[in-house]
Scaffold this active site. Structure first.
Site, PDB file in Angstrom:
ATOM      1  N   SER A 181       0.858  -1.193   0.000  1.00 26.50           N
ATOM      2  CA  SER A 181       0.000   0.000   0.000  1.00 26.50           C
ATOM      3  C   SER A 181       0.892   1.240   0.000  1.00 26.50           C
ATOM      4  O   SER A 181       2.049   1.172   0.425  1.00 26.50           O
ATOM      5  CB  SER A 181      -0.853   0.004   1.278  1.00 26.50           C
ATOM      6  OG  SER A 181      -1.535   1.234   1.423  1.00 26.50           O
ATOM      7  N   TYR A 230      -0.963  -1.018  10.519  1.00 29.97           N
ATOM      8  CA  TYR A 230      -1.139  -1.252   9.079  1.00 29.97           C
ATOM      9  C   TYR A 230       0.063  -0.704   8.314  1.00 29.97           C
ATOM     10  O   TYR A 230       0.640  -1.382   7.465  1.00 29.97           O
ATOM     11  CB  TYR A 230      -2.434  -0.581   8.632  1.00 29.97           C
ATOM     12  CG  TYR A 230      -2.840  -0.842   7.189  1.00 29.97           C
ATOM     13  CD1 TYR A 230      -3.433  -2.043   6.831  1.00 29.97           C
ATOM     14  CD2 TYR A 230      -2.646   0.134   6.207  1.00 29.97           C
ATOM     15  CE1 TYR A 230      -3.815  -2.276   5.514  1.00 29.97           C
ATOM     16  CE2 TYR A 230      -3.027  -0.088   4.891  1.00 29.97           C
ATOM     17  CZ  TYR A 230      -3.626  -1.293   4.549  1.00 29.97           C
ATOM     18  OH  TYR A 230      -4.009  -1.523   3.249  1.00 29.97           O
ATOM     19  N   LYS A 255       2.738  -2.981   6.085  1.00 30.03           N
ATOM     20  CA  LYS A 255       2.844  -2.803   4.630  1.00 30.03           C
ATOM     21  C   LYS A 255       4.272  -2.416   4.213  1.00 30.03           C
ATOM     22  O   LYS A 255       4.717  -2.762   3.125  1.00 30.03           O
ATOM     23  CB  LYS A 255       1.826  -1.764   4.145  1.00 30.03           C
ATOM     24  CG  LYS A 255       0.367  -2.233   4.283  1.00 30.03           C
ATOM     25  CD  LYS A 255       0.096  -3.464   3.432  1.00 30.03           C
ATOM     26  CE  LYS A 255      -1.359  -3.866   3.427  1.00 30.03           C
ATOM     27  NZ  LYS A 255      -1.630  -5.061   2.604  1.00 30.03           N
TER      28      LYS A 255
HETATM   29  N1  LIG Z   1      -8.855  -0.699  -0.611  1.00 28.79           N
HETATM   30  C1  LIG Z   1      -7.804   0.095  -0.555  1.00 28.79           C
HETATM   31  O1  LIG Z   1      -7.935   1.335  -0.633  1.00 28.79           O
HETATM   32  C2  LIG Z   1      -6.428  -0.487  -0.441  1.00 28.79           C
HETATM   33  C3  LIG Z   1      -5.340   0.371  -0.578  1.00 28.79           C
HETATM   34  C4  LIG Z   1      -4.055  -0.133  -0.476  1.00 28.79           C
HETATM   35  C5  LIG Z   1      -3.859  -1.479  -0.251  1.00 28.79           C
HETATM   36  N2  LIG Z   1      -4.930  -2.312  -0.104  1.00 28.79           N
HETATM   37  C6  LIG Z   1      -4.647  -3.731   0.142  1.00 28.79           C
HETATM   38  O2  LIG Z   1      -5.280  -4.506  -0.834  1.00 28.79           O
HETATM   39  C7  LIG Z   1      -5.583  -5.791  -0.294  1.00 28.79           C
HETATM   40  C8  LIG Z   1      -7.030  -6.134  -0.597  1.00 28.79           C
HETATM   41  O3  LIG Z   1      -7.850  -5.181   0.056  1.00 28.79           O
HETATM   42  P1  LIG Z   1      -9.330  -4.809  -0.407  1.00 28.79           P
HETATM   43  O4  LIG Z   1      -9.448  -3.359  -0.257  1.00 28.79           O
HETATM   44  O5  LIG Z   1      -9.652  -5.464  -1.693  1.00 28.79           O
HETATM   45  O6  LIG Z   1     -10.160  -5.482   0.777  1.00 28.79           O
HETATM   46  P2  LIG Z   1     -11.641  -6.130   0.820  1.00 28.79           P
HETATM   47  O7  LIG Z   1     -12.494  -5.637  -0.274  1.00 28.79           O
HETATM   48  O8  LIG Z   1     -12.074  -5.961   2.225  1.00 28.79           O
HETATM   49  O9  LIG Z   1     -11.330  -7.670   0.532  1.00 28.79           O
HETATM   50  C9  LIG Z   1     -10.509  -8.387   1.406  1.00 28.79           C
HETATM   51  C10 LIG Z   1     -10.431  -9.813   0.915  1.00 28.79           C
HETATM   52  O10 LIG Z   1      -9.572 -10.558   1.781  1.00 28.79           O
HETATM   53  C11 LIG Z   1     -10.285 -11.668   2.331  1.00 28.79           C
HETATM   54  N3  LIG Z   1      -9.740 -11.878   3.655  1.00 28.79           N
HETATM   55  C12 LIG Z   1      -9.831 -11.073   4.736  1.00 28.79           C
HETATM   56  N4  LIG Z   1      -9.153 -11.605   5.757  1.00 28.79           N
HETATM   57  C13 LIG Z   1      -8.591 -12.753   5.311  1.00 28.79           C
HETATM   58  C14 LIG Z   1      -7.766 -13.741   5.890  1.00 28.79           C
HETATM   59  N5  LIG Z   1      -7.376 -13.662   7.166  1.00 28.79           N
HETATM   60  N6  LIG Z   1      -7.400 -14.786   5.131  1.00 28.79           N
HETATM   61  C15 LIG Z   1      -7.786 -14.888   3.840  1.00 28.79           C
HETATM   62  N7  LIG Z   1      -8.573 -13.991   3.235  1.00 28.79           N
HETATM   63  C16 LIG Z   1      -8.969 -12.929   3.974  1.00 28.79           C
HETATM   64  C17 LIG Z   1     -11.759 -11.295   2.241  1.00 28.79           C
HETATM   65  O11 LIG Z   1     -12.611 -12.410   2.042  1.00 28.79           O
HETATM   66  P3  LIG Z   1     -13.328 -13.298   3.176  1.00 28.79           P
HETATM   67  O12 LIG Z   1     -14.102 -12.355   4.033  1.00 28.79           O
HETATM   68  O13 LIG Z   1     -14.169 -14.227   2.356  1.00 28.79           O
HETATM   69  O14 LIG Z   1     -12.202 -13.995   3.886  1.00 28.79           O
HETATM   70  C18 LIG Z   1     -11.758 -10.517   0.915  1.00 28.79           C
HETATM   71  O15 LIG Z   1     -11.781 -11.399  -0.179  1.00 28.79           O
HETATM   72  C19 LIG Z   1      -5.241  -5.716   1.189  1.00 28.79           C
HETATM   73  O16 LIG Z   1      -3.980  -6.280   1.416  1.00 28.79           O
HETATM   74  C20 LIG Z   1      -5.203  -4.225   1.467  1.00 28.79           C
HETATM   75  O17 LIG Z   1      -4.369  -3.906   2.540  1.00 28.79           O
HETATM   76  C21 LIG Z   1      -6.201  -1.841  -0.200  1.00 28.79           C
END
Ligand SMILES: NC(=O)c1ccc[n+]([C@@H]2O[C@H](COP(=O)([O-])OP(=O)(O)OC[C@H]3O[C@@H](n4cnc5c(N)ncnc54)[C@H](OP(=O)(O)O)[C@@H]3O)[C@@H](O)[C@H]2O)c1
Length: 261
Positions: free
Chosen positions: A147, A160, A164
């Site tokens: 991130s 967090y 990261k």
């Molecule tokens: N959204 C942003 O703005 C943003 C920015 C920078 C980086 N990121 C990074 O991108 C990645 C994905 O984030 P997102 O925003 O797409 O989140 P999201 O929409 O909340 O999706 C998270 C996914 O991870 C799964 N998950 C959660 N805990 C888990 C665990 N312990 N083991 C396996 N699966 C798990 C969830 O599914 P289940 O509930 O079915 O397990 C879901 O499929 C993360 O690493 C986040 O830090 C996001």
């Protein structure tokens, strides 16, 4: 042909946290380019649904439950993929969490540990599990979803941020150790992406406006806008890239130090 380098036919890819959000979008991107994608998350039903959705579109997909912080789940995930598909070419460590918003001085130990277990420790352990297979088959691509929060501090999400940053450095260390086996390791640093995880920041219109004011493009991204980069890093189109971290943030990291007029 350079175009052919993007082809992922006959490649097997594991994507953690792929039932929704960025993980699902990247899994779909890889599948569109021909990979067999293993959609994984904590909930079997949720990943079954995504794999079904992909298969209906003519893509090759499988679904395996794995809570990334659970050792047995990680081992089973890799064993099942090897048993059924015979190899692992791509691993995307995407599952992530952010359970604590608040000052570092008040950060509960258990939430700090949870953040580290899911965001960084699991990515190292899963990489270690796929490493021998990638080494024996002559290479592979590992992608960590870090991130911009791993590059810049924020006042209320220290655990967090720290996790990261560590993920980027884990990738750099893996890349120098495993480069000789043609295993490439890179990280993606998204900015604000509209998902369930970012809802805490972007749901409220007033705070959203504040967050987006420093984004050059003036908006958050969709999960799909992260997928092209994942395809690139997974494929031979990036065959000379390893140990790097790529920012995909609409210009947020260029936020001027002197406020815009
Ligand atoms: N959204 C942003 O703005 C943003 C920015 C920078 C980086 N990121 C990074 O991108 C990645 C994905 O984030 P997102 O925003 O797409 O989140 P999201 O929409 O909340 O999706 C998270 C996914 O991870 C799964 N998950 C959660 N805990 C888990 C665990 N312990 N083991 C396996 N699966 C798990 C969830 O599914 P289940 O509930 O079915 O397990 C879901 O499929 C993360 O690493 C986040 O830090 C996001």
């Amino acid at each position: 042909m350079i175009k052919e380098k993007f082809d992922l036919k006959n490649k097997v890819a594991i994507i953690t946290g792929a039932s929704k959000g960025i993980g699902k979008a990247m899994a779909r991107g890889l599948a569109e380019f021909g990979a067999t994608v293993i959609v994984s998350s904590r909930k079997q039903e949720a990943v079954d649904q995504v794999a079904q959705e992909f298969k209906k579109l003519g893509f090759s997909a499988d679904s395996i439950q794995c809570h990334v912080a659970k050792k047995d789940d990680r081992i089973k995930l890799v064993e099942k993929v090897i048993d059924k598909h015979g190899k692992i070419d791509i691993l995307i460590n995407n599952a992530g969490t952010n359970p604590y918003f608040g000052p570092i001085s008040k950060m509960p130990e258990n939430l700090y540990q949870k953040t580290m277990d899911i965001n960084i420790n699991s990515a190292i352990e899963l990489s270690n599990l796929v490493y021998p297979y990638m080494k024996n088959q002559g290479g592979g691509s590992i992608i960590h979803i870090s991130s911009i929060e791993g590059l810049h501090p924020s006042p209320f999400m220290a655990a967090y941020n720290i996790s990261k940053t560590a993920l980027i450095m884990a990738g750099k260390n893996q890349s120098i150790e495993w480069g000789k086996y043609n295993i490439r390791v890179n990280s993606i640093c998204p900015g604000y992406v509209k998902t369930k995880l970012s809802a805490a920041l972007l749901e409220n219109e007033t705070s959203k406006k504040g967050f987006l004011k420093n984004v050059s493009l003036g908006r958050e991204s969709t999960p799909d806008e992260m997928a092209g980069l994942a395809v690139f890093l997974a494929s031979d189109a990036s065959s000379y890239m390893t140990g790097t971290s790529i920012v995909n943030d609409g210009g947020l990291m260029n936020a001027p130090l002197i406020p815009m007029q």
